[in-house]
Design a protein around this motif. Structure first.
Motif, mmCIF file in Angstrom:
data_model
loop_
_atom_site.group_PDB
_atom_site.id
_atom_site.type_symbol
_atom_site.label_atom_id
_atom_site.label_comp_id
_atom_site.label_asym_id
_atom_site.label_seq_id
_atom_site.Cartn_x
_atom_site.Cartn_y
_atom_site.Cartn_z
ATOM 1 N N ASP A 14 0.854 -1.183 0.000
ATOM 2 C CA ASP A 14 0.000 0.000 0.000
ATOM 3 C C ASP A 14 0.894 1.239 0.000
ATOM 4 O OD1 ASP A 14 0.927 0.233 2.611
ATOM 5 O OD2 ASP A 14 -0.992 -0.292 3.531
ATOM 6 N N LEU A 15 0.297 2.414 0.078
ATOM 7 C CA LEU A 15 1.074 3.658 0.027
ATOM 8 C C LEU A 15 2.024 3.824 1.211
ATOM 9 C CD1 LEU A 15 -1.685 6.088 -1.243
ATOM 10 C CD2 LEU A 15 0.195 5.078 -2.543
ATOM 11 N N ALA A 16 1.717 3.178 2.325
ATOM 12 C CA ALA A 16 2.576 3.244 3.508
ATOM 13 C C ALA A 16 3.710 2.221 3.473
ATOM 14 C CB ALA A 16 1.737 3.023 4.765
ATOM 15 N N GLY A 17 3.735 1.364 2.456
ATOM 16 C CA GLY A 17 4.786 0.363 2.327
ATOM 17 C C GLY A 17 4.472 -0.975 2.971
ATOM 18 N N LYS A 18 3.262 -1.129 3.508
ATOM 19 C CA LYS A 18 2.853 -2.394 4.124
ATOM 20 C C LYS A 18 2.462 -3.393 3.038
ATOM 21 C CE LYS A 18 -0.516 -4.447 7.176
ATOM 22 N NZ LYS A 18 -1.782 -4.265 7.868
ATOM 23 N N THR A 19 2.914 -4.644 3.179
ATOM 24 C CA THR A 19 2.586 -5.683 2.201
ATOM 25 C C THR A 19 1.100 -5.996 2.267
ATOM 26 O OG1 THR A 19 4.794 -6.640 2.368
ATOM 27 C CG2 THR A 19 3.065 -8.047 1.451
ATOM 28 N N VAL A 20 0.432 -5.910 1.111
ATOM 29 C CA VAL A 20 -0.998 -6.189 1.030
ATOM 30 C C VAL A 20 -1.218 -7.620 0.540
ATOM 31 C CG1 VAL A 20 -3.177 -5.499 -0.040
ATOM 32 C CG2 VAL A 20 -1.483 -3.769 0.555
ATOM 33 N N TYR A 21 -0.464 -8.024 -0.488
ATOM 34 C CA TYR A 21 -0.552 -9.385 -1.014
ATOM 35 C C TYR A 21 0.667 -9.669 -1.875
ATOM 36 C CZ TYR A 21 -2.256 -7.146 -5.319
ATOM 37 O OH TYR A 21 -2.378 -6.359 -6.431
ATOM 38 N N PHE A 22 0.827 -10.909 -2.265
ATOM 39 C CA PHE A 22 1.877 -11.337 -3.186
ATOM 40 C C PHE A 22 1.194 -11.923 -4.410
ATOM 41 C CE2 PHE A 22 3.845 -11.538 0.973
ATOM 42 C CZ PHE A 22 5.110 -11.019 0.748
ATOM 43 N N MET A 23 1.890 -11.885 -5.546
ATOM 44 C CA MET A 23 1.301 -12.444 -6.752
ATOM 45 C C MET A 23 2.352 -13.068 -7.655
ATOM 46 S SD MET A 23 0.426 -9.119 -9.104
ATOM 47 C CE MET A 23 0.292 -9.966 -10.638
ATOM 48 N N ILE A 24 1.890 -13.999 -8.471
ATOM 49 C CA ILE A 24 2.697 -14.593 -9.533
ATOM 50 C C ILE A 24 2.019 -14.226 -10.835
ATOM 51 C CG2 ILE A 24 3.498 -16.729 -10.607
ATOM 52 C CD1 ILE A 24 3.343 -18.033 -7.847
ATOM 53 N N LYS A 25 2.751 -13.569 -11.719
ATOM 54 C CA LYS A 25 2.195 -13.253 -13.034
ATOM 55 C C LYS A 25 2.130 -14.528 -13.860
ATOM 56 C CE LYS A 25 3.702 -8.484 -13.309
ATOM 57 N NZ LYS A 25 4.499 -7.512 -14.051
ATOM 58 N N SER A 26 1.075 -14.668 -14.621
ATOM 59 C CA SER A 26 0.870 -15.899 -15.382
ATOM 60 C C SER A 26 1.710 -15.959 -16.651
ATOM 61 C CB SER A 26 -0.603 -16.049 -15.746
ATOM 62 O OG SER A 26 -0.970 -15.059 -16.678
ATOM 63 N N GLY A 27 2.034 -14.807 -17.233
ATOM 64 C CA GLY A 27 2.782 -14.797 -18.484
ATOM 65 C C GLY A 27 1.892 -14.949 -19.703
ATOM 66 N N SER A 28 0.589 -15.021 -19.471
ATOM 67 C CA SER A 28 -0.368 -15.191 -20.554
ATOM 68 C C SER A 28 -1.637 -14.423 -20.225
ATOM 69 C CB SER A 28 -0.697 -16.679 -20.729
ATOM 70 O OG SER A 28 -1.778 -16.844 -21.599
ATOM 71 N N GLN A 32 -5.053 -16.672 -15.418
ATOM 72 C CA GLN A 32 -5.139 -15.721 -14.322
ATOM 73 C C GLN A 32 -3.847 -15.695 -13.522
ATOM 74 O OE1 GLN A 32 -8.449 -16.886 -11.947
ATOM 75 N NE2 GLN A 32 -9.950 -16.189 -13.420
ATOM 76 N N HIS A 33 -3.585 -14.533 -12.892
ATOM 77 C CA HIS A 33 -2.473 -14.428 -11.948
ATOM 78 C C HIS A 33 -2.852 -15.194 -10.685
ATOM 79 C CE1 HIS A 33 -0.832 -11.543 -14.626
ATOM 80 N NE2 HIS A 33 -1.519 -10.511 -14.226
ATOM 81 N N ARG A 34 -1.862 -15.629 -9.932
ATOM 82 C CA ARG A 34 -2.085 -16.293 -8.650
ATOM 83 C C ARG A 34 -1.766 -15.300 -7.540
ATOM 84 N NH1 ARG A 34 -5.105 -20.577 -9.784
ATOM 85 N NH2 ARG A 34 -4.197 -21.699 -11.512
ATOM 86 N N PHE A 35 -2.635 -15.224 -6.548
ATOM 87 C CA PHE A 35 -2.465 -14.296 -5.444
ATOM 88 C C PHE A 35 -2.295 -15.069 -4.137
ATOM 89 C CE2 PHE A 35 -4.810 -12.090 -8.693
ATOM 90 C CZ PHE A 35 -4.148 -10.880 -8.771
ATOM 91 N N PHE A 36 -1.462 -14.512 -3.239
ATOM 92 C CA PHE A 36 -1.204 -15.128 -1.940
ATOM 93 C C PHE A 36 -1.312 -14.065 -0.852
ATOM 94 C CE2 PHE A 36 1.240 -17.506 -5.059
ATOM 95 C CZ PHE A 36 0.867 -18.813 -4.781
ATOM 96 N N GLU A 37 -1.869 -14.465 0.273
ATOM 97 C CA GLU A 37 -1.917 -13.596 1.449
ATOM 98 C C GLU A 37 -0.513 -13.522 2.048
ATOM 99 O OE1 GLU A 37 -4.553 -11.917 2.678
ATOM 100 O OE2 GLU A 37 -5.737 -12.619 0.975
ATOM 101 N N PRO A 38 -0.184 -12.419 2.750
ATOM 102 C CA PRO A 38 1.161 -12.295 3.336
ATOM 103 C C PRO A 38 1.573 -13.458 4.238
ATOM 104 C CG PRO A 38 0.071 -10.184 3.368
ATOM 105 C CD PRO A 38 -0.959 -11.191 2.916
ATOM 106 N N HIS A 39 0.648 -14.051 4.980
ATOM 107 C CA HIS A 39 1.008 -15.153 5.883
ATOM 108 C C HIS A 39 1.297 -16.456 5.125
ATOM 109 C CE1 HIS A 39 -3.347 -15.845 5.399
ATOM 110 N NE2 HIS A 39 -3.043 -17.110 5.589
ATOM 111 N N GLU A 40 1.012 -16.514 3.820
ATOM 112 C CA GLU A 40 1.243 -17.719 3.035
ATOM 113 C C GLU A 40 2.626 -17.764 2.369
ATOM 114 O OE1 GLU A 40 -3.062 -18.948 1.328
ATOM 115 O OE2 GLU A 40 -2.226 -17.112 0.474
ATOM 116 N N VAL A 41 3.376 -16.661 2.469
ATOM 117 C CA VAL A 41 4.664 -16.556 1.781
ATOM 118 C C VAL A 41 5.779 -16.357 2.810
ATOM 119 C CG1 VAL A 41 5.993 -15.206 0.098
ATOM 120 C CG2 VAL A 41 3.539 -15.555 -0.243
ATOM 121 N N PRO A 42 6.874 -17.147 2.723
ATOM 122 C CA PRO A 42 8.007 -16.950 3.645
ATOM 123 C C PRO A 42 8.598 -15.543 3.493
ATOM 124 C CG PRO A 42 8.239 -19.009 2.431
ATOM 125 C CD PRO A 42 7.103 -18.254 1.803
#
Length: 69
Positions: A14-28, A32-42
């Motif tokens: 977000d604008l304050a620099g806090k992680t909102v989510y993570f994503m993997i671009k599909s390349g196509s 669809q892109h894949r989205f992950f919540e912050p607690h799901e990613v190391p």
């Protein structure tokens, strides 16, 4: 047997620099892109990292570990 791959995961903040989510671009546009919540990613430093991910049943993806930051 579960399928694993190494993919680049990008941090979205977000604008304050806090992680909102993570994503993997599909390349196509047709996939669809894949989205992950912050607690799901190391933890990693920076905007993106290469991570090992595992595909489970039903199209579910799980982030296993960070490979390269």
């Amino acid at each position: 047997m579960r399928a694993t791959q190494v993919r680049e995961i990008e941090r979205r903040t977000d604008l304050a620099g806090k992680t909102v989510y993570f994503m993997i671009k599909s390349g196509s546009r047709s996939r669809q892109h894949r989205f992950f919540e912050p607690h799901e990613v190391p933890e990693f430093i920076g905007e993106s990292a290469l991570c090992e991910i595992e595909r489970g049943g039903g199209g579910y993806w799980k982030v296993l570990r960070v490979v390269v930051t």
